[in-house]
Design an enzyme around this catalytic site. Structure first.
Site, PDB file in Angstrom:
ATOM      1  N   ASP B 324       0.919  -1.151   0.000  1.00 20.89           N
ATOM      2  CA  ASP B 324       0.000   0.000   0.000  1.00 20.89           C
ATOM      3  C   ASP B 324       0.950   1.190   0.000  1.00 20.89           C
ATOM      4  O   ASP B 324       2.165   1.017  -0.127  1.00 20.89           O
ATOM      5  CB  ASP B 324      -0.886  -0.025   1.245  1.00 20.89           C
ATOM      6  CG  ASP B 324      -1.893   1.121   1.281  1.00 20.89           C
ATOM      7  OD1 ASP B 324      -2.427   1.404   2.384  1.00 20.89           O
ATOM      8  OD2 ASP B 324      -2.147   1.745   0.224  1.00 20.89           O
ATOM      9  N   GLN B 325       0.463   2.393   0.144  1.00 20.44           N
ATOM     10  CA  GLN B 325       1.366   3.530   0.372  1.00 20.44           C
ATOM     11  C   GLN B 325       1.146   3.996   1.807  1.00 20.44           C
ATOM     12  O   GLN B 325       0.139   4.655   2.120  1.00 20.44           O
ATOM     13  CB  GLN B 325       1.066   4.680  -0.606  1.00 20.44           C
ATOM     14  CG  GLN B 325       1.810   4.563  -1.916  1.00 20.44           C
ATOM     15  CD  GLN B 325       0.954   4.037  -3.042  1.00 20.44           C
ATOM     16  OE1 GLN B 325      -0.266   4.052  -2.954  1.00 20.44           O
ATOM     17  NE2 GLN B 325       1.576   3.582  -4.119  1.00 20.44           N
ATOM     18  N   ASP B 478      -5.423   2.864   0.884  1.00 20.62           N
ATOM     19  CA  ASP B 478      -6.396   2.065   0.125  1.00 20.62           C
ATOM     20  C   ASP B 478      -5.893   1.640  -1.253  1.00 20.62           C
ATOM     21  O   ASP B 478      -6.682   1.427  -2.164  1.00 20.62           O
ATOM     22  CB  ASP B 478      -7.740   2.805  -0.037  1.00 20.62           C
ATOM     23  CG  ASP B 478      -8.391   3.125   1.297  1.00 20.62           C
ATOM     24  OD1 ASP B 478      -9.219   4.051   1.340  1.00 20.62           O
ATOM     25  OD2 ASP B 478      -8.060   2.458   2.292  1.00 20.62           O
ATOM     26  N   HIS B 479      -4.570   1.520  -1.406  1.00 20.43           N
ATOM     27  CA  HIS B 479      -4.032   1.043  -2.690  1.00 20.43           C
ATOM     28  C   HIS B 479      -3.449  -0.341  -2.446  1.00 20.43           C
ATOM     29  O   HIS B 479      -2.265  -0.493  -2.172  1.00 20.43           O
ATOM     30  CB  HIS B 479      -2.958   2.007  -3.201  1.00 20.43           C
ATOM     31  CG  HIS B 479      -3.466   3.407  -3.337  1.00 20.43           C
ATOM     32  ND1 HIS B 479      -2.719   4.518  -3.046  1.00 20.43           N
ATOM     33  CD2 HIS B 479      -4.687   3.877  -3.729  1.00 20.43           C
ATOM     34  CE1 HIS B 479      -3.450   5.609  -3.252  1.00 20.43           C
ATOM     35  NE2 HIS B 479      -4.642   5.245  -3.665  1.00 20.43           N
ATOM     36  N   ILE B 480      -4.302  -1.348  -2.534  1.00 22.64           N
ATOM     37  CA  ILE B 480      -3.942  -2.698  -2.101  1.00 22.64           C
ATOM     38  C   ILE B 480      -3.207  -3.402  -3.234  1.00 22.64           C
ATOM     39  O   ILE B 480      -3.766  -3.599  -4.314  1.00 22.64           O
ATOM     40  CB  ILE B 480      -5.202  -3.490  -1.740  1.00 22.64           C
ATOM     41  CG1 ILE B 480      -6.090  -2.667  -0.799  1.00 22.64           C
ATOM     42  CG2 ILE B 480      -4.837  -4.830  -1.101  1.00 22.64           C
ATOM     43  CD1 ILE B 480      -7.501  -3.174  -0.711  1.00 22.64           C
TER      44      ILE B 480
END
Lengths: 180, 545, 481
Positions: B324-325, B478-480
């Site tokens: 993720d970030q 929320d960047h899976i």
């Protein structure tokens, strides 16, 4: 999985909402008849609308919508059973000071339950809710006053600010205040 | 009703990746059946849900999207509710509270719409900096897919190469840049003074004109949780078009098992409907695209005799390398107004801080100011001060204008110990909940201590910050990514360069899970580019017979 | 063969052989009068040929556009200079006959979806210039478009000959010396190129324009073209010259009307390109049309309504819901689908891009079809001030928001009662009909019934005659040997 506002949620939360809703629905009819309060005063344990609007107008020197006021009055009457007495006391202070605006009489409202009641009424009109707890019902969003002071620059979210690409990087001075 | 579910291409998940593959397959003349765990909802309902939320909940992306019992997703109201579905552990467990709605249309319902590309360097971390992994191909190979993705979603961006990120493009952006609001302009000016470039974001938002039957952005400033008018691309806008092209979409169908058969090809998937009845779906090619958590979860749940570690998991990499970030947020109050709330909720970022030789020591990051209107936060804060009358109005205005959130999003490299496994806890359907261990690693923490926080403080000083609160913990972006990692070597990766599972010729796993590295920018455009690449492979594979 | 025709023929052959687009920059070298071609291009724009003869996403003037009529879809023909698929073999006389009399080269009749009843007023020079343009200013496209096949008996084009005999006047435009040159130019354009009456004049049972009720309003497919006489209540009498000019050039007059449907197309493809002088002339003429009042109109269609909102009582009532099997009220549908752009109070956006829903002819007309049509089909109209766009809500299967007939009816009724003319009620059936392209005509059914009856009568006569014949035989009156 107990979300108080969902329609498929457990019963105990539905009851809370229905209780407020019941008052609200009764007041929809009432709102259509601005001062015909007497007929309903016996059925719902709430606040007479004219008095509520009077104290609200004194505490908040902006245009206030009567229909929203009706819903807030009912909801506050249920949430704060002694609110009518507090409002009566606040009105006495306001009249004594010949108040036209809130600054005329607010300093004379004693801290404690009267000041709390005044701030609760102001907060209700500004935030559109009477409680910020999880599951509180929203009585106003588009008409919640807290979005108005910055409304000359920023939009109320979910409403258009302009036509396509019609906005830019200019902003009014901070010292300005929109009329509302 | 008899179980006769079958199609050439079975797509599990109706998010942006699934819908991209579905439409491509339909256009090529193949039949498509899509399975969506959650419900199909009307946009107007979500918009009204949002407006009906009390002010304190309006910032919770999930509050407008109550999940169905059979398709649970994260609920952020309290720590207790948040611990219901995602089982998180590790030093940075909090930072994997990933938000994705399980509704038809998927997480793009509530995404910010930002469409950064990876840079060539982002795809070669191992060779250049000795960390992470190299991608199975280079930027030039991915570039045409990026272009197709931009034209499919409708991405707007600057025409001046000096403002593009990266400035290596074969075609112009489909639409021109959206105008800055006052906040972004001021942030850009302040950043420039310390040698940082706040660039207009490439975003899937219609700029000035309609695109694909969707209207142009009119500054609703509501991108999350939902674009009321569909000016921001979200996959839900494509569902009627997919059906008009002959695609079949089954909602409330929770896939729980992938069935393999002879030659270890995938024969079928099984789903539960909302009455807990199981159904079997057959097809020629199967695409699992239900985001980077749900996809590896299904693969692990599908372990069988031949695939004892889970379907597609001979490498033991399914569920590993979760990325993720990791985000650091700062709430600031400034002496002078910034003014958020004009235009979309995110419309620019500083990207050049993500690149550099330092990447052999610590990670890079992007910086951004959040453009969501501060009137709600400012209003509530002012009301707590007991002010009345003109003083109250002035304070609301001041706090609306002079406060902001600044964000740092760090790149996280693939680390095998960041891992999704099956929790012993079961959900309403009796399926394992996902368990994720997450540790952002010293590679990120070193960056925060020595690189990103100092830059953040410089930005804050440049903005005339008088008061601030910087989180000392990481949160989710929320960047899976990473759970079905792509690579050329089947012993260390799950999918090949076309997102085809190494272990199963007819199983494709495009999306965030396939990304080898994540960069610092939002992952969606890369996911769609990979979906395009996978779609080409699927179509030629099926046409070849 | 005149020099001109010979040169045209040579030019034309060159075109066929070389296949290059027929824009002859060499000009008069091939005997082509470039000035005539350019004038023809302007007249073609003024006549809006492209609106029907260029299909959505199709090549210019290659036809294939479906024009919905109450008796079925009529497909426009290819009018590029292609010999195999278009009008490439037409002489100028044949071209003029098609435009003025509605007769094709092969002698078959055109349906009056082609407004030859209007174009017959074009001057000889203008028709000649048009011919030059279509022969030399348009690229030939060798693709045959879809052919029209209306239900029986409308597919018998011969019937058009009778119709023309009854309803087609002849003669080109004749100026009226009692009016100014400006007015006459406007009258010429309105009667001919702009063919306003083909939409704005009501039609009789046989679908002929009712000349004595000119410009008083008519249904055109899904859209209603309203009364544009100068009546202040029923027409546009409250508009001044500048307002009408602005409306024609941009399709937008804030606080009044926004053009959509066929009028939006007319603005985008035709009016926006006309010279300021011509637009002003059209406005002069239209403005001077004598007022015709509909007794049912108590107020102007631009004057209804005021800002109002159901949010005062609706906000928060329904909480947060995840299901879509509830039957939403019109107010909810408005709030969720429309209010973001049109404002919670229907006031539109501050810059006027999104119109207010009060003081808006779509909600102020007695006929609610435009409101229904715009909800279904949206607006997409580009002019010099940019694109005016509203998405459709179900008119297309690919629209991202698909509202049902019942939902659109509820929404329309809410909008009408909140912002528009009171007492207008929309039913689901009204919406269903609009979704199909507007009201249909009983003409086909009646024609078939009429023909059936005619056949029956003839058969009956034949049977009766045969009985009479035999009875006469039996009585020996007729000797058969």
């Amino acid at each position: 999985m107990t979300h108080p506002l969902r329609d498929d949620c457990p019963l105990e939360y539905n009851l809370f909402r229905r209780q407020l809703l019941g008052g609200g629905i009764a007041f929809i009819g009432l709102a259509a008849v601005p001062y015909g309060v007497a007929a309903f005063a016996d059925t719902v344990p709430n606040m007479p609308l004219p008095k509520f609007m009077e104290v609200s107008s004194l505490l908040i020197n902006h245009q206030l919508n009567g229909d929203v006021g009706g819903r807030l009055a009912t909801a506050m009457g249920v949430a704060y059973p002694d609110i009518e007495q507090n409002i009566d006391a606040i009105l006495v202070i306001a009249r004594k000071n010949n108040a036209k605006i809130v600054e005329d009489f607010y300093p004379d409202i004693p801290p404690g339950k009267l000041q709390d009641a005044a701030l609760a009424i102001i907060s209700a009109w500004y935030s559109g809710v009477i409680s910020e707890e999880l599951g509180s019902e929203v009585y106003a969003y588009e008409l919640a006053l807290m979005y108005q002071p910055a409304s000359d620059v920023m939009t109320i979210p979910s409403y258009a600010i302009s036509g396509p690409n019609g906005w830019n990087a200019s902003a009014a001075p901070l010292a300005d205040m929109p009329k509302f | 009703m008899s179980d006769n579910y079958s199609a050439d291409v079975v797509v599990v998940g109706t998010g942006v990746v699934g819908c991209t593959v579905a439409e491509h397959a339909l256009d090529a003349g193949l039949s498509v059946l899509m399975l969506e765990a959650g419900p199909r909802v009307e946009r107007w309902q979500i918009v009204e849900n949002f407006r009906n939320l009390p002010p304190s909940l309006k910032a919770n992306w999930d509050a407008a999207y109550p999940p169905k019992p059979w398709a649970p997703h994260l609920e952020t109201y309290t720590d207790a509710s948040a611990a219901e579905y995602l089982q998180l552990e590790g030093p940075d467990a909090l930072a994997y509270r990933q938000g994705y709605v399980r509704y038809a249309g998927g997480a793009t319902w509530h995404w910010a719409g930002i469409c950064w590309r990876l840079t060539p360097e982002d795809m070669k971390l191992k060779s250049l900096y000795g960390v992470g992994r190299d991608w199975a191909f280079d930027y030039n190979t991915l570039e045409p897919y990026y272009t197709r993705a931009e034209y499919a979603l409708g991405v707007s961006g600057p025409s001046d190469p000096a403002l593009q990120w990266p400035p290596m493009r074969s075609k112009p952006y489909p639409m021109g840049q959206l105008p800055f609001g006052p906040g972004e302009q001021r942030f850009t000016d302040v950043a420039a003074k310390i040698g940082l470039h706040n660039l207009p974001a490439a975003q899937a938002r219609n700029s000035g004109v309609s695109y694909n039957g969707r209207p142009a952005c009119c500054g609703n400033n509501n991108c999350f949780p939902v674009c009321p008018i569909g000016a921001k691309y979200d996959a839900a806008t494509t569902l009627p078009r997919i059906e008009a092209k002959g695609g079949v979409i089954l909602a409330n169908a929770v896939v729980y098992r992938v069935e393999t058969g002879s030659k270890n090809a995938v024969q079928a998937v099984h789903f539960f409907d909302q009455d807990k009845v199981s159904h079997r779906v057959t097809g020629k090619v199967f695409v699992i695209a239900c985001n980077g958590i749900e996809t590896p979860k299904i693969l692990l749940m599908s372990k069988n005799e031949k695939n004892s570690n889970g379907v597609a998991n001979s490498s033991d990499q399914v569920g590993r390398n979760m990325m993720d970030q990791p985000k650091i947020s700062a709430q600031i109050t400034m002496a002078e107004p910034l003014w958020t709330g004009v235009g979309p909720v995110q419309s620019s970022s500083i990207m050049n801080t993500s690149q550099g030789d330092f990447r052999n020591v610590h990670t890079g990051a992007l910086f951004r100011m959040e453009n969501a209107a501060r009137s709600r936060v400012g209003g509530l804060a002012a009301l707590k001060k007991g002010l009345v009358g003109k003083a109250l109005d002035a304070e609301i205005r001041r706090l609306s204008a002079c406060t902001a959130t600044l964000t740092i999003e760090h790149e996280l490299i693939p680390l095998p110990y960041n891992r999704l496994t099956l929790s012993a806890k079961k959900d309403w359907l009796g399926l394992n909940k996902p368990n994720i261990y997450y540790d952002v690693s010293d590679y990120v923490r070193r960056s925060t201590a020595t690189y990103t926080l100092p830059i953040l403080k410089q930005l804050m000083a440049g903005l005339g910050t008088t008061d601030s609160q910087i989180n000392n913990f990481y949160t989710h972006s929320d960047h899976i990514m990473g759970g079905c990692i792509m690579g050329t070597d089947p012993s260390t990766s799950v999918v090949d360069a076309d997102c085809r599972a190494h272990d199963h010729d007819n199983l494709f796993l495009p999306g965030g899970g396939a990304m080898t590295t994540g960069g610092s920018g939002n992952s969606t455009l890369t996911m769609v580019a990979l979906a395009m690449k996978a779609s080409d492979a699927i179509v030629s594979q099926l046409k070849a017979g | 063969m005149t020099l001109r025709t010979r040169c045209l023929a040579i030019a034309f052959s060159l075109l066929i052989l070389s296949g290059i687009p027929a824009v002859c920059h060499a000009g008069d070298a091939n005997g082509i009068d470039t000035a005539s071609v350019q004038r023809g291009a302007y007249i073609a724009t003024a006549s809006d040929c492209t609106a029907c003869h260029t299909a959505q996403g199709g090549l210019p003037f290659a036809g294939g556009m479906a024009i919905s009529s109450p008796v079925g879809n009529i497909y426009s023909s290819n009018i590029t200079p292609s010999v195999s698929a278009g009008i490439g073999a037409y002489t100028e006389a044949e071209f003029a006959r098609a435009i003025r009399k509605g007769i094709r080269k092969d002698g078959a009749n055109l349906y009056p979806a082609m407004p030859y009843t209007s174009y017959r007023t074009l001057s000889d020079d203008d028709v000649s210039d048009l011919y030059a343009y279509f022969m030399h200013g348009v690229a030939p496209v060798d693709l045959k478009p879809q052919q029209t096949s209306l239900p029986f008996p409308m597919n018998i084009r011969l019937s058009m000959k009778v119709w023309n005999l009854l309803f087609l006047d002849s003669g080109t435009f004749a100026a009226d010396p009692s009016h100014t040159a400006d007015w006459n130019r406007g009258a010429y354009l309105v009667a001919g190129a702009a063919h306003c009456s083909t939409c704005h004049t009501p039609r009789g049972f046989l679908m002929q324009e009712l000349a004595d009720r000119g410009f008083t309003g008519a249904q055109v497919g899904a859209w209603y073209a309203p009364n544009i006489t100068s009546d202040p209540l029923s027409g546009i009498g409250t508009w001044n010259q500048a307002g009408l000019v602005q409306y024609l050039q941009t399709g937008s007059l804030a606080g009044n009307a926004r053009a959509a449907g066929s009028m939006g197309e007319a603005v985008e493809h035709s009016f926006r390109y006309l010279s300021a002088a011509d637009i002003n002339a059209i406005a002069t003429y239209i403005h001077a049309i004598p007022p015709v009042r509909d007794p049912g109109d108590a107020a102007s269609r631009f004057s209804y309504g005021q800002p109002s909102s159901a949010v005062v009582t609706l906000r928060g009532q329904n909480g947060v819901r995840s299901d879509d099997d509830s039957a939403p009220s019109g107010a909810e549908l408005f709030q969720g689908n429309c209010a973001s752009c049109h404002g919670a109070f229907g006031q539109g956006s501050k810059d006027g891009y999104y119109p207010s829903l009060f003081h808006n002819s779509a909600t102020g007309l007695a006929n609610p079809n435009n409101l229904i049509a715009v909800i279904l089909n949206g607006v997409d109209r580009t002019s010099a001030i940019g694109q005016a766009y509203m998405p459709g809500f179900g008119g297309h299967p690919s629209d991202m928001n698909q509202l049902s007939d019942a939902e659109i009816a509820a929404l329309s009724n809410y909008v009408l009662s909140q912002f528009g003319r009171s007492g207008i009620v929309v039913s689901s059936n009204d919406v269903a009909q609009e979704r199909l392209g507007g009201p249909s005509s009983p003409l086909i059914l009646l024609a078939r019934v009429g023909m059936g009856l005619a056949v029956f009568v003839v058969l009956l006569c034949a049977i009766l005659f045969s009985f009479w014949y035999r009875s006469r035989q039996n009585t020996g009156r007729l000797k058969i040997s």
